[in-house]
Design a protein around this motif. Structure first.
Motif, PDB file in Angstrom:
ATOM      1  N   GLY A   1      39.648  38.278  34.540  1.00 15.14           N
ATOM      2  CA  GLY A   1      38.353  38.597  35.121  1.00 15.14           C
ATOM      3  C   GLY A   1      38.516  39.692  36.150  1.00 15.14           C
ATOM      4  N   GLU A   2      37.448  39.969  36.856  1.00 16.78           N
ATOM      5  CA  GLU A   2      37.493  40.997  37.897  1.00 16.78           C
ATOM      6  C   GLU A   2      36.598  40.574  39.039  1.00 16.78           C
ATOM      7  OE1 GLU A   2      36.432  44.375  35.580  1.00 16.78           O
ATOM      8  OE2 GLU A   2      38.489  45.103  35.481  1.00 16.78           O
ATOM      9  N   ILE A   3      37.068  40.824  40.246  1.00 20.05           N
ATOM     10  CA  ILE A   3      36.230  40.582  41.428  1.00 20.05           C
ATOM     11  C   ILE A   3      35.497  41.885  41.724  1.00 20.05           C
ATOM     12  CG2 ILE A   3      36.197  39.912  43.853  1.00 20.05           C
ATOM     13  CD1 ILE A   3      38.832  38.435  43.390  1.00 20.05           C
ATOM     14  N   ASP A   4      34.186  41.792  41.750  1.00 19.62           N
ATOM     15  CA  ASP A   4      33.386  42.996  41.993  1.00 19.62           C
ATOM     16  C   ASP A   4      33.479  43.436  43.455  1.00 19.62           C
ATOM     17  OD1 ASP A   4      32.493  43.377  39.419  1.00 19.62           O
ATOM     18  OD2 ASP A   4      30.843  41.949  39.655  1.00 19.62           O
ATOM     19  N   VAL A   5      33.164  44.697  43.675  1.00 17.40           N
ATOM     20  CA  VAL A   5      33.184  45.265  45.025  1.00 17.40           C
ATOM     21  C   VAL A   5      32.250  44.451  45.934  1.00 17.40           C
ATOM     22  CG1 VAL A   5      32.631  47.319  46.380  1.00 17.40           C
ATOM     23  CG2 VAL A   5      33.718  47.552  44.135  1.00 17.40           C
ATOM     24  N   ASN A   6      32.741  44.215  47.149  1.00 17.69           N
ATOM     25  CA  ASN A   6      32.021  43.445  48.184  1.00 17.69           C
ATOM     26  C   ASN A   6      31.955  41.948  47.876  1.00 17.69           C
ATOM     27  OD1 ASN A   6      31.538  45.742  49.688  1.00 17.69           O
ATOM     28  ND2 ASN A   6      29.642  46.183  48.576  1.00 17.69           N
ATOM     29  N   GLU A   7      32.588  41.515  46.804  1.00 17.57           N
ATOM     30  CA  GLU A   7      32.678  40.075  46.514  1.00 17.57           C
ATOM     31  C   GLU A   7      34.081  39.608  46.880  1.00 17.57           C
ATOM     32  OE1 GLU A   7      30.267  38.096  45.326  1.00 17.57           O
ATOM     33  OE2 GLU A   7      28.819  39.741  45.303  1.00 17.57           O
ATOM     34  N   SER A   8      34.221  38.308  47.101  1.00 21.93           N
ATOM     35  CA  SER A   8      35.551  37.800  47.447  1.00 21.93           C
ATOM     36  C   SER A   8      36.101  36.858  46.386  1.00 21.93           C
ATOM     37  CB  SER A   8      35.498  37.066  48.796  1.00 21.93           C
ATOM     38  OG  SER A   8      34.598  35.989  48.699  1.00 21.93           O
ATOM     39  N   GLY A   9      35.340  36.631  45.323  1.00 19.41           N
ATOM     40  CA  GLY A   9      35.842  35.735  44.296  1.00 19.41           C
ATOM     41  C   GLY A   9      35.133  35.940  42.977  1.00 19.41           C
ATOM     42  N   VAL A  10      35.629  35.244  41.978  1.00 20.29           N
ATOM     43  CA  VAL A  10      35.034  35.340  40.659  1.00 20.29           C
ATOM     44  C   VAL A  10      35.194  34.001  39.954  1.00 20.29           C
ATOM     45  CG1 VAL A  10      37.176  36.246  39.622  1.00 20.29           C
ATOM     46  CG2 VAL A  10      34.989  36.670  38.496  1.00 20.29           C
TER      47      VAL A  10
END
Lengths: 182, 388
Positions: free
Chosen positions: A141-150
């Motif tokens: 998966g990928e953690i999107d910009v400004n997010e801290s989790g997925v």
């Protein structure tokens, strides 16, 4: 002694899982399967305990890549503390990832970075059953910009069963975590 | 069944009809075609390259890019032994393509461009025998046709049926022989070509060749190269009489001379500045050594394949020892004193290293941390001699 070393890395995140050197033909062509077999054995790092001392992962060779680098005596003894950056240079990992236990459902596992990320950050996990070593799955998966989790979708986990998770978050320390499916 | 070849002969006083003269022409055509068919392989002989020119088209205020595709002058020999000559550059016809109804919606699809030899009657002669006779043409133009097929309809081009052994080249009617020139892309919305390629799915232009069991030079030097003209940087092989006989492989320089990277001399010497790699040979010991971390499968020496160390094949000898030099203790807690204790250093049947160090904190209430270890390894593979 050769001045080259071959790093065995996870393609998705660049985390180093092993190192090998060859005195003869040190830069000759190798495939991941040549140094991993069908699967690379990755064992638990940390304090031995009743559960964790048996945690081990078999990472499929097709998830791996090889990178030949100049020999670095600082990397070899603690290879799993390094990750290849965007320039394919081995740099020390930093930051602690987390896999909350229990996961949100038997169909999802949450992976958190140490803080909100400033660039899209790759995440790679392998989940293995504590009782059935053949019950294993690799997810990305990928953690999107400004997010801290997925939240990563997984094949259904057996409710109430214990699993080991090898979680790799771009640039972060490797994490081995046990979780119990809700 | 194929008919015998008959050669026209004439006798004094014979009244010659048109058929007699025609047979003389057909005899020569047939002989040339059989030569091309059985001493050469069919394909492009020269030219017939596809090229493109960028164009724009405006439809309802929107501009579309497309390409005009042309075929350069050239010659091919088809599988009937027929010469197909394109005397001047010919632009591919969009209307011909459209009428074939082969287009699909995929704009990246590649459509085979095919050349066919066709006879065409020249205009009738103005000269006629008497008032009642109809003027007839006195020439057959050995013309050509360019056609197209749908994507993927090029797989049967190598399986076209050759004529009977004694047949001539024919006149291009019936089952025409198709010569692949390349592939075009098509935009079915604007009815225009958008590009071309020369290969699709491993199938590409086929060039005419030679069928020969013996090739001999006349000047004492035979060269085999990949281009019709000697081009610098292209590979070539030379067989000549240097030092009593020599085979050289390498790249051509600007003067058309091979710079050898492999030379085989008449006395059996093989000379190369490169590396010789071969399948493992019998009666040999191969060695590899180095460092490996926990979990890694030890790599085999160069030239040794996994099947070489299968049971009843080669013998594998492995020695591993834990490397204590440069060990790095756990980082936490900071400043603590640690002592390493090797707990495992071995190699399993799959050549997989199992090497771990247990770090013991030197304290009243010691803690333990297991870390992957590093081992030095030496790996020998003995390939037994065969046949005594």
């Amino acid at each position: 002694m050769t001045d080259k070393m071959t790093l065995i890395v996870v393609k998705k995140t660049g985390h180093v899982l092993g190192v090998v050197t060859r005195e003869s033909d040190p830069e000759g062509k190798l495939e991941p399967a040549d140094v991993a077999g069908e699967k690379l054995l990755v064992r638990f790092v940390g304090s031995p305990g009743p559960l964790f001392e048996v945690a081990r992962f078999l990472v499929p060779a097709d998830e791996l890549a090889l990178e030949v680098k100049d020999f670095d005596p600082m990397i070899v003894p603690r290879a799993r503390d390094f990750v290849l950056n965007a320039d394919k240079q081995a740099v020390a990992t930093s930051g602690t990832a987390a896999v909350p236990d229990p996961p949100p459902s038997i169909m999802q596992v949450t992976v958190n970075a140490s803080a909100a990320v400033t660039v899209k950050t790759p995440v790679w996990i392998q989940i293995s059953s504590s009782t059935d070593p053949t019950d294993t799955q690799v997810r990305q998966g990928e953690i999107d910009v400004n997010e801290s989790g997925v939240d990563i979708d997984v094949l259904p986990l057996n409710s109430g069963s214990l699993y080991y998770v090898l979680a790799l978050v771009g640039g972060h320390d490797q994490l081995v975590q046990d979780i119990t499916a809700p | 069944m194929s008919d015998p070849v008959a050669r026209p002969v004439f006798f004094e006083g014979q009244i010659l009809g048109a058929l007699d003269l025609q047979d003389s022409v057909e005899y020569s055509r047939g002989r040339d075609a059989r030569h091309s068919r059985y001493l050469h392989t069919w394909g492009i002989a020269t030219g017939l390259e596809l090229s493109e020119k960028g164009k724009q088209l405006e439809i309802s205020g929107t501009t579309f890019d497309y390409k005009e595709i042309s075929v350069s002058p050239g010659m091919a020999i088809d599988g009937r032994g027929r010469e197909i000559i394109v005397p001047e550059s010919r632009r591919l016809s969009e209307s011909d393509f459209d009428q074939l109804n082969v287009a699909v919606q995929d704009k990246e699809a590649l459509y085979p461009v095919l050349l066919i030899g066709r006879d065409r009657s020249a205009p009738a002669s103005n000269f006629s025998m008497g008032d009642c006779a109809t003027p007839e043409p006195t020439r057959q133009v050995e013309d050509f046709e360019i056609t197209f097929r749908g994507p993927g309809e090029d797989l049967d081009l190598l399986d076209q049926t050759p004529p009977d052994i004694s047949d001539g080249p024919g006149n291009g009617t019936g089952n025409a022989w198709l010569v692949l020139l390349g592939y075009v892309k098509w935009d079915n919305n604007i009815k225009k070509f958008t590009g071309f390629d020369v290969v699709s799915g491993g199938i590409g232009r086929r060039y005419a060749g030679v069928l020969a069991d013996e090739v001999a030079a006349r000047g004492g030097s035979l060269q085999l190269r990949t281009r019709t003209k000697s081009e610098s940087g292209k590979p070539a092989i030379v067989l000549d009489e240097t030092d009593g006989g020599e085979l050289r492989f390498g790249l051509l320089n600007a003067a058309g001379i091979v710079t050898p990277v492999l030379t085989v001399k008449a006395n059996g010497d093989i000379i190369t500045p490169g590396t010789v790699q071969s399948k493992s040979s019998s009666g040999t010991v191969y060695v590899q050594s180095g460092l490996a971390t926990d979990g890694v499968v030890l790599p085999l020496p160069t030239g040794v394949k996994p099947e070489d160390v299968a049971p009843d094949k080669g013998t594998l000898h492995v020695q591993v020892s834990m490397r204590l030099e440069g060990l790095v203790p756990p980082a936490n807690p900071a400043g603590a004193d640690w002592a390493p204790v090797p707990i495992e250093c071995s190699v399993d049947a799959d050549r997989r290293v199992r090497c771990q160090v247990r770090w013991v904190q030197i304290a009243a209430a010691p803690t333990f941390v297991d870390l992957p270890g590093v081992c030095d390894y030496v790996l020998l593979v003995g390939i037994p001699a065969t046949g005594g």
